[in-house]
Design an enzyme around this catalytic site. Structure first.
Site, short mmCIF file in Angstrom:
data_model
loop_
_atom_site.label_atom_id
_atom_site.label_comp_id
_atom_site.label_asym_id
_atom_site.label_seq_id
_atom_site.Cartn_x
_atom_site.Cartn_y
_atom_site.Cartn_z
N CYS A 199 -9.03 10.50 6.28
CA CYS A 199 -9.94 9.57 6.43
C CYS A 199 -11.38 10.14 5.97
CB CYS A 199 -10.15 8.70 7.55
SG CYS A 199 -11.64 7.81 7.80
N CYS B 84 -14.00 10.01 8.80
CA CYS B 84 -13.76 10.72 9.78
C CYS B 84 -14.14 12.09 9.53
CB CYS B 84 -12.06 10.83 10.14
SG CYS B 84 -11.36 9.30 10.52
#
Length: 432
Positions: free
Chosen positions: A62, A65
């Protein structure tokens, strides 16, 4: 005997040195200013060991993230150095799916605060210093009691800028304690029991009791003189959680999700121009007289995708005002769609009068709702479903291109093949 004592002293000093650089908690967890890595084997123990633990449920692939990770590293270090009893941890929710399912993780990253083992969704900022300020609110007293001018100054300075600050001058702690608990995640609350006239001059109130609210980020303040009854007091606190005119962004939309008021939104070309700043001053005057509405503004240059949801395109005349319900509906006031440069105060007043009289056209936004803008990340479940559907379509297309399955003996199949060859030659002869 002396030798034994020396050995013991050296051992104690060694242990003290280790503990000075890190905190050993429940043998398994060591607080050293780094983000704890949790998994399914130690997660339950962690949330029962620490009273306050901030958990990042992430996925290695991600992008959001990866961008957040260094901010959490800085925040963990800052919290450790300040000796706050808050721990930051992370869980690879893409790998540990049981935990992801248990805590309903459907997007990356998902942030939760576990207070005494009970999870609460984190909706705050994602910059290291702001994360630290936000998390400190959870361990701070519901209402801080201030007993001098210097303690008031220290409280305001320590509170920082992300949240409004309420100071009750001459207000009894019990009067605001229930509301302070209710709105603790959104503001700082305090009561000043002893203060000088210098504080009255500084915060511009001339009698007590008085509840002063400060918005350090916007250099704004407001004063409430009562009545200090539940309904009136709560209305003032709710309406004062935002500045008079709120810049609309992804972060500020999160703060609006629990507010039931309509949003009077002004769309400008660029928030940073002098013209836009002058218009915001006009909007502030209107907002102070219409506290039952939230006033906000957004620039096309700052958030084009968002403004297009309200039919704002290249040829749209700006500034444009609408009233948004925060979900899927918004209202355009007939005859007051845009604002010219002349006498903007009268035009804003005319817009509000037209809205309140019902002279509006109801429309539907062309993009996501408020929740859609907030939850812009791809959910885990949605991703799995999407991958499954694509795989099934690919499988069906692949099967469709293959020869049909024939069932029979080898002799039967050979006979069929011979028949097909004869038909093919016959067809070719006819074409010739």
């Amino acid at each position: 005997m002396i030798r034994v004592c020396l050995i013991s002293l050296i051992y104690i000093l060694s242990i003290s040195s280790i503990l000075s650089s890190s905190w050993v908690v429940a043998d398994e967890f060591v607080r050293d200013g780094k983000v704890l890595e949790l998994d399914e084997s130690n997660f339950d123990k962690a949330i029962s060991t620490f009273d306050y633990i901030f958990v990042d449920f992430y996925a290695p692939w991600c992008g959001h993230c990866k961008h957040l990770a260094p901010q959490l590293d800085k925040a963990a270090s800052a919290l450790f150095e300040s000796k706050d009893s808050i721990v930051i941890a992370k869980v690879n929710a893409d790998k540990y799916t049981r935990l992801a399912s248990k805590y309903e993780i459907d997007g990356f990253p998902t942030l939760k605060i576990f207070m005494h083992g009970i999870p609460t969704e984190y909706r705050g900022p994602r910059q290291a210093n702001l994360i630290v300020q936000y998390l400190k609110k959870f361990v701070a007293p519901d209402v801080s009691v201030l007993d001098s001018d210097s303690s008031i100054s220290r409280f305001v300075e320590a509170s920082g800028t992300p949240f409004p600050i309420f100071i009750g001058f001459g207000v009894n702690e019990s009067v605001i304690s229930d509301l302070a608990i209710k709105y603790k995640k959104k503001a700082w609350f305090s009561v000043a029991k002893d203060f000088s006239e210098d504080m009255m001059v500084l915060y511009d109130f001339d009698k007590t009791p008085a509840l002063v609210v400060l918005h350090p980020n916007y250099n704004e303040q407001a004063i409430f003189y009562g009545p200090f009854e539940d309904k009136f007091l709560e209305d003032f606190i709710k309406q004062s959680l935002f500045p008079l005119v709120l810049p609309i962004s992804q972060d500020s939309l999160k703060t609006l999700r629990d507010d039931e008021r309509k949003i009077v939104m002004t769309i400008v070309e660029d928030e940073t121009t002098d013209k836009s700043k002058e218009l915001v001053k006009v909007l502030k005057a209107a907002a102070s007289a219409n506290r039952d509405l939230v006033f906000g503004y957004v620039g096309v240059k700052q958030w084009e995708d968002f403004t297009e949801s309200f039919e704002v395109y290249k040829k749209t005349v700006l500034p444009k005002m609408i009233v948004w319900d925060g979900d899927e509906q918004y209202f355009s006031v007939i005859g007051s769609d845009s604002i010219s440069d002349e006498d903007q105060r009268s035009q804003v007043t005319q817009f509000l009068e037209g809205y309140r009289s019902g002279s509006v056209i109801q429309k539907r936004i062309s993009g996501p709702s408020l929740m859609g803008f907030i939850k812009s990340l791809i959910g885990i479940r949605s991703m799995y479903i999407l991958v499954f559907v694509i795989a099934m379509i690919f499988l069906i297309l692949t099967i469709g291109k293959e020869e049909p399955l024939r069932v029979g003996t080898r002799e039967q199949l050979s006979a069929v093949s011979e028949t097909e060859r004869r038909e093919l030659h016959s067809s070719a002869d006819k074409e010739d």
